[in-house]
Design a protein around this motif. Sequence first.
Motif, PDB file in Angstrom:
ATOM      1  N   VAL A   1      -0.308   7.102   0.935  1.00  0.00           N
ATOM      2  CA  VAL A   1      -1.547   7.873   0.875  1.00  0.00           C
ATOM      3  C   VAL A   1      -2.737   7.000   1.269  1.00  0.00           C
ATOM      4  O   VAL A   1      -3.696   7.480   1.882  1.00  0.00           O
ATOM      5  CB  VAL A   1      -1.744   8.437  -0.555  1.00  0.00           C
ATOM      6  N   ARG A   2      -2.690   5.719   0.982  1.00  0.00           N
ATOM      7  CA  ARG A   2      -3.824   4.841   1.251  1.00  0.00           C
ATOM      8  C   ARG A   2      -3.994   4.520   2.727  1.00  0.00           C
ATOM      9  O   ARG A   2      -5.106   4.293   3.185  1.00  0.00           O
ATOM     10  CB  ARG A   2      -3.665   3.534   0.477  1.00  0.00           C
ATOM     11  N   ILE A   3      -2.931   4.457   3.489  1.00  0.00           N
ATOM     12  CA  ILE A   3      -3.015   4.053   4.901  1.00  0.00           C
ATOM     13  C   ILE A   3      -3.892   5.011   5.709  1.00  0.00           C
ATOM     14  O   ILE A   3      -4.792   4.556   6.424  1.00  0.00           O
ATOM     15  CB  ILE A   3      -1.603   3.894   5.502  1.00  0.00           C
TER      16      ILE A   3
ATOM     17  N   MET B   1       0.837  -1.178   0.000  1.00  0.00           N
ATOM     18  CA  MET B   1       0.000   0.000   0.000  1.00  0.00           C
ATOM     19  C   MET B   1       0.882   1.242   0.000  1.00  0.00           C
ATOM     20  O   MET B   1       1.941   1.246   0.610  1.00  0.00           O
ATOM     21  CB  MET B   1      -0.907   0.033   1.228  1.00  0.00           C
ATOM     22  N   SER B   2       0.390   2.232  -0.631  1.00  0.00           N
ATOM     23  CA  SER B   2       1.159   3.470  -0.646  1.00  0.00           C
ATOM     24  C   SER B   2       0.894   4.246   0.633  1.00  0.00           C
ATOM     25  O   SER B   2      -0.015   3.954   1.401  1.00  0.00           O
ATOM     26  CB  SER B   2       0.776   4.312  -1.870  1.00  0.00           C
TER      27      SER B   2
ATOM     28  N   ALA C   1      -6.262   6.888   4.617  1.00  0.00           N
ATOM     29  CA  ALA C   1      -7.620   6.753   4.090  1.00  0.00           C
ATOM     30  C   ALA C   1      -8.284   5.493   4.645  1.00  0.00           C
ATOM     31  O   ALA C   1      -9.466   5.515   5.007  1.00  0.00           O
ATOM     32  CB  ALA C   1      -7.594   6.729   2.572  1.00  0.00           C
ATOM     33  N   VAL C   2      -7.539   4.403   4.708  1.00  0.00           N
ATOM     34  CA  VAL C   2      -8.084   3.160   5.248  1.00  0.00           C
ATOM     35  C   VAL C   2      -8.409   3.326   6.729  1.00  0.00           C
ATOM     36  O   VAL C   2      -9.454   2.879   7.208  1.00  0.00           O
ATOM     37  CB  VAL C   2      -7.103   1.990   5.020  1.00  0.00           C
ATOM     38  N   ARG C   3      -7.547   3.987   7.465  1.00  0.00           N
ATOM     39  CA  ARG C   3      -7.795   4.223   8.894  1.00  0.00           C
ATOM     40  C   ARG C   3      -9.050   5.064   9.080  1.00  0.00           C
ATOM     41  O   ARG C   3      -9.850   4.811   9.982  1.00  0.00           O
ATOM     42  CB  ARG C   3      -6.600   4.920   9.535  1.00  0.00           C
ATOM     43  N   LYS C   4      -9.243   6.067   8.233  1.00  0.00           N
ATOM     44  CA  LYS C   4     -10.423   6.920   8.327  1.00  0.00           C
ATOM     45  C   LYS C   4     -11.689   6.113   8.045  1.00  0.00           C
ATOM     46  O   LYS C   4     -12.688   6.235   8.751  1.00  0.00           O
ATOM     47  CB  LYS C   4     -10.317   8.093   7.353  1.00  0.00           C
TER      48      LYS C   4
END
Length: 66
Positions: free
Chosen positions: A4-6, A1-2, A8-11
């Motif tokens: 930027v995605r981490i 995962m990049s 977003a996934v946490r949110k």
Amino acid sequence: MSAVRIPAVRKIVRQFAIAMVACTAVAGGAALAAAPETTPASISQQAGAENDWPKAPTPSPVAPTN
């Protein structure tokens, strides 16, 4: 995962968890509001020595015959 995605996934996970808690609270409140008031939840029948469970018949004494 990049990188930027981490976040977003946490949110997304955090928002989903908040939605689950909110829905559970609303459903619990609705269940309490709809519950009949005739029997309180704190009094419940428990199995134990004070219950009238079916018991084996006690044998009656028989006089010996000789």
